[in-house]
Design a protein around this motif. Structure first.
Motif: not given
Length: 106
Positions: A55-56, A78-79, A84-85, A90-93
């Motif tokens: 979680d960010i 989101e930045a 990280f992406i 992986d964005a799903s993580r």
């Protein structure tokens, strides 16, 4: 943990310590110079625990209106997520959420 990988206590402490060094330019969602090194250290932990989800959480100071700070805190989260992406996570993580003045970090 609902089937998600659990990171070690030491790794969790490391992520928490590193997160305190993620800095943004005032009133903006762009990262301050040098913050990439901190984020890269976090990416290394994420890659070590390649099944874990993260979680960010984005925050701001109290300068500006409540609506502006809520929007800015979301943009900041989101930045970091986008960074990280871009580094192969992986964005799903990843989940990104901003907190305005209603839920201050400090």
């Amino acid at each position: 943990n609902d089937g998600c990988e659990i990171i070690s206590y030491q790794a969790k402490l490391g992520m928490e310590a590193l997160s305190k060094n993620i800095l943004f330019n005032t009133g903006k969602s762009d990262l301050k110079s040098g913050t990439g090194e901190t984020l890269d250290a976090m990416v290394a932990i994420m890659k070590e625990y390649d099944k874990a989800e993260f979680d960010i959480n984005g925050y701001t100071d109290s300068t500006g209106s409540k609506a502006l700070n809520l929007r800015l805190s979301k943009q900041r989260a989101e930045a970091v997520r986008d960074y990280f992406i871009a580094q192969g996570i992986d964005a799903s993580r990843l989940t990104a959420q901003g907190f305005g003045e209603e839920n201050p970090i400090d």
